[in-house]
Design an enzyme around this catalytic site. Structure first.
Site, short mmCIF file in Angstrom:
data_model
loop_
_atom_site.label_atom_id
_atom_site.label_comp_id
_atom_site.label_asym_id
_atom_site.label_seq_id
_atom_site.Cartn_x
_atom_site.Cartn_y
_atom_site.Cartn_z
CB CYS A 7 10.32 -5.42 10.51
SG CYS A 7 11.99 -6.03 10.73
CB CYS B 107 12.74 1.28 5.58
SG CYS B 107 12.90 -0.43 5.30
CB CYS C 75 18.47 6.00 2.52
SG CYS C 75 17.77 4.52 3.24
CB CYS D 252 13.30 -7.30 3.45
SG CYS D 252 14.22 -7.65 4.96
CB CYS E 200 9.30 -2.63 7.57
SG CYS E 200 10.25 -2.53 6.05
CD GLU F 98 12.08 2.30 -0.92
OE1 GLU F 98 11.03 2.75 -1.36
OE2 GLU F 98 12.27 2.02 0.26
S1 SF4 Z 1 12.84 -2.96 8.60
FE1 SF4 Z 1 12.06 -3.78 6.65
S2 SF4 Z 1 13.80 -3.84 5.26
FE2 SF4 Z 1 14.60 -3.58 7.36
S3 SF4 Z 1 15.01 -5.69 8.06
FE3 SF4 Z 1 12.92 -5.21 8.72
S4 SF4 Z 1 11.58 -5.96 7.03
FE4 SF4 Z 1 13.68 -5.85 6.25
#
Ligand code: SF4
Length: 379
Positions: free
Chosen positions: A134, A361, A123, A130, A137, A102
């Protein structure tokens, strides 16, 4: 690698994402004059052509020959979702191998720290999924697949620019993925974007946001490429930060903060710290005191962010009580901001651009992926 005419069915070389030097070499390898590389560089990055037809400086024969062995390949737009409230647009893009990423276009946002000038921000994503997981996220809930190529990253900027029909002034590496885990590509794309024979985006218009890969930060600090740095911080307490961001178990604050300080000493450019507020978790007086202490060591500004509500909130709720740590109403964010400001810290309360289209994100691609994947059970 030589580039004779690609036999039928064989992959053509994608010239998008190549530097001028790489393009010169490419032309040399196909038996053409290397200066053609300089010519095509400007057509690819300044004029943003999709094929060789408009390249007037090339003979018809050369254009035909080039089309046989090379192309200018962009990701394909699958869908565009525009927020009716603030015009933020989320583009879902499909890559050549079928993976989806995206890109978010944030139009005409007023810059709070840049003399109030207007800007058109894109962005971009740097990875498919990923690996950092996190807890706040949606991308973190997707499995990591691969790093993006330079063509796939810069292609996002050009596609967004075409969609907006306006010149992009700012690029933030804040989409899906951890940019410093793909730092060579990120560095290359920044070089391409800031080249005055290309789109010539000023270095201050480029921000790389990292979850804090300390050793890569040290590495990229010495890279001559210029950009602004943002750290996804969210807590200065190791226990709380590790809860929100498991990467903190590998690179604790004791490793991260000296690397950030070193970055500042080399660049002398104020660092932005991003801070999502969770009630009672990271908004106490002790948190204000820690942030104040940090601000005396590293010149910084803080972007306070509101958590975007989504169905993956339960990921957080498994480890952090979702009732106690619920969304903060705006007034309470302002109150936390004022406590920091009264200690001399520059604080911006960021708008929730695109909240109604899940404009944070990783959220759109994650939604899309959830349709085709079994939901991941958080552990
Ligand atoms: S916020 Fe999301 S995309 Fe960014 S580093 Fe953490 S898990 Fe990865």
């Amino acid at each position: 690698m030589t580039h004779s005419a690609a036999p039928q069915g064989e992959k053509k070389t994608n010239l998008l994402g190549m530097t001028e030097e790489e393009l010169r070499k490419f032309f040399e390898e196909i038996g053409e004059a290397p200066y053609r590389g300089k010519q095509i560089f400007s057509w690819i990055y300044k004029k943003q052509i999709s094929d060789f037809t408009p390249v007037t400086g090339f003979t018809k024969e050369l254009r035909a020959r080039l089309s046989e062995v090379a192309g200018i390949g962009y990701p394909e737009v699958v869908s565009a979702e525009e927020s009716p409230t603030d015009g933020t647009t989320k583009l879902l893009l499909q890559l050549e191998d079928g993976n989806k990423i995206e890109t978010v276009l944030i139009p005409r946002e007023k810059s709070p720290d840049d003399e109030g000038s207007l800007r058109e921000t894109v962005c971009v994503s740097t990875q498919v999924g990923c690996p950092l997981d996190c807890k706040f996220c949606a991308t973190g809930a997707m499995k990591f697949t691969r790093n993006l190529t330079a063509a796939e990253v810069i292609g996002q900027v050009f596609i967004a620019q075409r969609y907006a029909r306006k010149r992009v002034t700012n690029v933030v590496f804040m989409g899906m993925g951890e940019p410093l885990l793909n730092h060579e590509t990120v560095s290359k794309v920044i070089r391409l974007l800031t080249d005055d024979s290309s789109v010539n985006i000023r270095a201050r218009g480029i921000t790389v946001s990292t979850a804090g890969i300390a050793e890569k930060l040290t590495l990229i600090a010495k890279d001559p490429v210029k950009f602004r740095l943002a750290i996804s911080l969210h807590s200065l307490d190791d226990e709380v930060r590790s809860l929100l961001m498991p990467i903190n178990r590998k690179y604790s604050l004791a490793q991260l903060l000296p690397a950030v300080r070193e970055f500042y000493m080399l660049r002398r450019d104020r660092i932005t710290f991003e801070y999502i507020l969770f009630d009672g978790l990271n908004d106490t007086n002790a948190d204000v005191a820690r942030l104040t202490k940090l601000s005396r060591d590293i010149p910084l500004k803080i972007n306070l962010l509101r958590y975007h509500p989504l169905d993956h909130l339960s990921r957080l709720g498994l480890e952090v009580d979702p009732v106690a740590h619920n969304l903060r109403p705006s007034a309470r964010i302002e109150e936390f901001a004022d406590r920091l400001r009264s200690n001399g810290i520059t604080v911006f309360v960021r708008s929730n651009s695109g909240e109604d289209i899940d404009g944070a994100c990783g959220q759109l691609a994650a939604k899309n992926a959830r349709r085709t994947r079994k939901p991941k059970v958080n552990t």
